[in-house]
Design an enzyme around this catalytic site. Sequence first.
Site, PDB file in Angstrom:
ATOM      1  N   GLU A  94      10.049 -15.262  15.105  1.00  8.59           N
ATOM      2  CA  GLU A  94       8.817 -16.002  15.350  1.00  8.59           C
ATOM      3  C   GLU A  94       8.932 -17.441  14.871  1.00  8.59           C
ATOM      4  O   GLU A  94       9.668 -17.727  13.934  1.00  8.59           O
ATOM      5  CB  GLU A  94       7.681 -15.379  14.539  1.00  8.59           C
ATOM      6  CG  GLU A  94       7.508 -13.914  14.779  1.00  8.59           C
ATOM      7  CD  GLU A  94       6.598 -13.262  13.759  1.00  8.59           C
ATOM      8  OE1 GLU A  94       6.324 -12.074  13.929  1.00  8.59           O
ATOM      9  OE2 GLU A  94       6.179 -13.932  12.807  1.00  8.59           O
ATOM     10  N   CYS A 107       7.071 -24.007  11.521  1.00  3.73           N
ATOM     11  CA  CYS A 107       7.580 -23.012  10.581  1.00  3.73           C
ATOM     12  C   CYS A 107       8.630 -22.195  11.342  1.00  3.73           C
ATOM     13  O   CYS A 107       8.346 -21.585  12.368  1.00  3.73           O
ATOM     14  CB  CYS A 107       6.421 -22.144  10.112  1.00  3.73           C
ATOM     15  SG  CYS A 107       6.920 -20.846   9.008  1.00  3.73           S
ATOM     16  N   CYS A 114      14.818  -9.495   7.375  1.00  2.77           N
ATOM     17  CA  CYS A 114      15.246 -10.116   6.117  1.00  2.77           C
ATOM     18  C   CYS A 114      15.838  -9.050   5.209  1.00  2.77           C
ATOM     19  O   CYS A 114      15.242  -7.984   5.049  1.00  2.77           O
ATOM     20  CB  CYS A 114      14.048 -10.787   5.448  1.00  2.77           C
ATOM     21  SG  CYS A 114      14.495 -11.581   3.883  1.00  2.77           S
ATOM     22  N   CYS A 118      10.965  -7.984   0.128  1.00  3.47           N
ATOM     23  CA  CYS A 118       9.801  -8.121  -0.757  1.00  3.47           C
ATOM     24  C   CYS A 118       8.690  -7.190  -0.237  1.00  3.47           C
ATOM     25  O   CYS A 118       8.397  -7.196   0.968  1.00  3.47           O
ATOM     26  CB  CYS A 118       9.304  -9.567  -0.778  1.00  3.47           C
ATOM     27  SG  CYS A 118      10.614 -10.742  -1.205  1.00  3.47           S
ATOM     28  N   CYS A 121       5.717  -8.406   2.153  1.00  2.00           N
ATOM     29  CA  CYS A 121       6.054  -9.253   3.297  1.00  2.00           C
ATOM     30  C   CYS A 121       6.337  -8.408   4.542  1.00  2.00           C
ATOM     31  O   CYS A 121       7.104  -7.448   4.475  1.00  2.00           O
ATOM     32  CB  CYS A 121       7.273 -10.103   2.929  1.00  2.00           C
ATOM     33  SG  CYS A 121       7.961 -11.002   4.330  1.00  2.00           S
ATOM     34  N   GLY A 164      13.068 -14.350   7.522  1.00  2.00           N
ATOM     35  CA  GLY A 164      14.408 -14.425   6.967  1.00  2.00           C
ATOM     36  C   GLY A 164      14.541 -15.246   5.706  1.00  2.00           C
ATOM     37  O   GLY A 164      13.654 -16.013   5.342  1.00  2.00           O
ATOM     38  N   LEU A 220       8.308 -17.867  -6.135  1.00  2.00           N
ATOM     39  CA  LEU A 220       8.306 -17.366  -7.512  1.00  2.00           C
ATOM     40  C   LEU A 220       7.488 -16.071  -7.609  1.00  2.00           C
ATOM     41  O   LEU A 220       8.019 -15.023  -7.955  1.00  2.00           O
ATOM     42  CB  LEU A 220       7.734 -18.466  -8.413  1.00  2.00           C
ATOM     43  CG  LEU A 220       8.082 -18.422  -9.882  1.00  2.00           C
ATOM     44  CD1 LEU A 220       9.582 -18.482 -10.094  1.00  2.00           C
ATOM     45  CD2 LEU A 220       7.402 -19.589 -10.613  1.00  2.00           C
ATOM     46  N   CYS A 338       4.892 -14.445   7.938  1.00  2.00           N
ATOM     47  CA  CYS A 338       6.127 -14.123   8.648  1.00  2.00           C
ATOM     48  C   CYS A 338       6.219 -12.652   9.024  1.00  2.00           C
ATOM     49  O   CYS A 338       5.902 -11.776   8.241  1.00  2.00           O
ATOM     50  CB  CYS A 338       7.345 -14.560   7.841  1.00  2.00           C
ATOM     51  SG  CYS A 338       7.279 -14.145   6.094  1.00  2.00           S
TER      52      CYS A 338
HETATM   53  N1  SAH Z   1      12.535 -15.836   2.695  1.00  2.00           N
HETATM   54  C1  SAH Z   1      12.058 -17.091   2.256  1.00  2.00           C
HETATM   55  C2  SAH Z   1      11.330 -17.884   3.314  1.00  2.00           C
HETATM   56  C3  SAH Z   1      10.393 -17.170   4.231  1.00  2.00           C
HETATM   57  S1  SAH Z   1       8.904 -16.534   3.554  1.00  2.00           S
HETATM   58  C4  SAH Z   1      11.208 -16.945   1.033  1.00  2.00           C
HETATM   59  O1  SAH Z   1      10.811 -15.822   0.697  1.00  2.00           O
HETATM   60  O2  SAH Z   1      10.968 -17.958   0.383  1.00  2.00           O
HETATM   61  C5  SAH Z   1       7.901 -17.970   3.270  1.00  2.00           C
HETATM   62  C6  SAH Z   1       6.822 -17.759   2.216  1.00  2.00           C
HETATM   63  O3  SAH Z   1       5.794 -16.865   2.689  1.00  2.00           O
HETATM   64  C7  SAH Z   1       7.363 -17.137   0.925  1.00  2.00           C
HETATM   65  O4  SAH Z   1       6.892 -17.823  -0.199  1.00  2.00           O
HETATM   66  C8  SAH Z   1       6.824 -15.735   1.014  1.00  2.00           C
HETATM   67  O5  SAH Z   1       6.777 -15.124  -0.228  1.00  2.00           O
HETATM   68  C9  SAH Z   1       5.476 -15.930   1.660  1.00  2.00           C
HETATM   69  N2  SAH Z   1       4.887 -14.715   2.238  1.00  2.00           N
HETATM   70  C10 SAH Z   1       5.516 -13.629   2.725  1.00  2.00           C
HETATM   71  N3  SAH Z   1       4.625 -12.705   3.149  1.00  2.00           N
HETATM   72  C11 SAH Z   1       3.396 -13.215   2.910  1.00  2.00           C
HETATM   73  C12 SAH Z   1       2.063 -12.736   3.131  1.00  2.00           C
HETATM   74  N4  SAH Z   1       1.832 -11.561   3.687  1.00  2.00           N
HETATM   75  N5  SAH Z   1       1.041 -13.527   2.757  1.00  2.00           N
HETATM   76  C13 SAH Z   1       1.271 -14.747   2.212  1.00  2.00           C
HETATM   77  N6  SAH Z   1       2.501 -15.258   1.998  1.00  2.00           N
HETATM   78  C14 SAH Z   1       3.553 -14.497   2.326  1.00  2.00           C
HETATM   79 FE1  SF4 Z   2      10.953 -11.815   0.825  1.00  2.00          FE
HETATM   80 FE2  SF4 Z   2      11.021 -14.148   2.175  1.00  2.00          FE
HETATM   81 FE3  SF4 Z   2      12.482 -12.067   2.985  1.00  2.00          FE
HETATM   82 FE4  SF4 Z   2       9.843 -11.967   3.262  1.00  2.00          FE
HETATM   83  S1  SF4 Z   2      11.192 -13.368   4.295  1.00  2.00           S
HETATM   84  S2  SF4 Z   2      11.202 -10.306   2.501  1.00  2.00           S
HETATM   85  S3  SF4 Z   2       9.178 -13.076   1.426  1.00  2.00           S
HETATM   86  S4  SF4 Z   2      12.707 -13.154   1.049  1.00  2.00           S
END
Ligand code: SAH
Ligand code: SF4
Length: 360
Positions: A94, A107, A114, A118, A121, A164, A220, A338
Amino acid sequence: MTDQRPAILALSVADLEAWLVANDAGAYRRKQLWGWLARGAASFEEMHDIPKPLRAALAQEFRITSLRSVANTEADRGLTSKTLYELDGGHSVEAVVMRYADRSTLCISSQAGCPIGCPFCATGKFPFGRNLKAHEIVEQGTDAVRLLAGEGRRLSHVVFMGMGEPMANYQAVLDSVRRITDPELLGISPRRIVISTSGLIPRIEQLGAEKLPVTLAISLHAARDELRDVLVPINRKYPLEDLIKASQGYAETSGRRVSYEWVLLAGVNDTERDAKELGRLLRRKLAHVNLIPFNPVEDTPYRAPDRTSIRRFKEMVEGQGLNVTVRDTRGRDADAACGQLHERVKRELSAAGRAPVKVP
Ligand code: SAH
Ligand code: SF4
């Protein structure tokens, strides 16, 4: 059957120029062609200052993009739009375009799925697909340029915050950044590019050594290892103390403040204890804290905090002497966090028992 022609941006400068010369054209045509791609051209046919036979030869040999748009959604009265693309081989990613008064931000995704996983996510929930190639990342940019040009807008900022973990696909991400910033292609200033990472320390150090002044964002989400081990599982390998050392090293070599992202999960990381821990970790550092209200994802145990607790947490973090902003929740109804559009389209299509359809 998939189109076997290579995408034009998959070629290096040298390979494209060699192809042009082999086809009786001057190597200088490469710059001309890139100029058209940078302005969002949708076909070789429209590149009217390139001779017609050469345009035809190019179209026979190459595709203008390898991305196929399979679904679109809009939110914020059209100010946010999201596209789901199918890649060669069938995976999908996306990209989200966000329009503001003074800028337009894309974005971008760097991987299909990924590997970090997390638990809050949407992207982390489905199995990892594959790394994107550099041209597949850049093509999200050229497609956004085309979309925005139709509205009289210019793409000004790019954030690697789509699907990712960019640092887990380092070389392609770096190559794509070089093309996105190349004045002969998208020409976006590195200062207007944000690379967001869950915290792969060796790659953060490597990026610092590249001396590209891109902004680094660190996801973080927790300021104690015990909680971050759960929210961002890569923390078990690269714990907080080392991560802050590496990211502050980046801040010092680049001279740019690091942005620390904090997705607010009600009752999990929005308490006074969390604010104090964050204060201890980042006080007197070259740091900015970005609070992101959680965008709810199905089948997760997490909830978004209400407005009052968002404000309270912001004040507590400010009280710790840190710079902090609350990110607006752009695209909540466009499934903008994402992986969410991907999830919904997959669900709807499988419910309807059919394969993705092309949306104009
Ligand atoms: N993988 C990288 C970049 C993509 S995610 C990373 O984790 O930094 C971009 C941001 O969106 C990250 O800070 C992530 O923690 C946050 N994010 C992921 N899922 C989310 C959600 N459901 N609501 C709000 N922020 C979210
Ligand atoms: Fe975690 Fe970023 Fe990967 Fe989502 S895209 S699983 S927030 S590292």
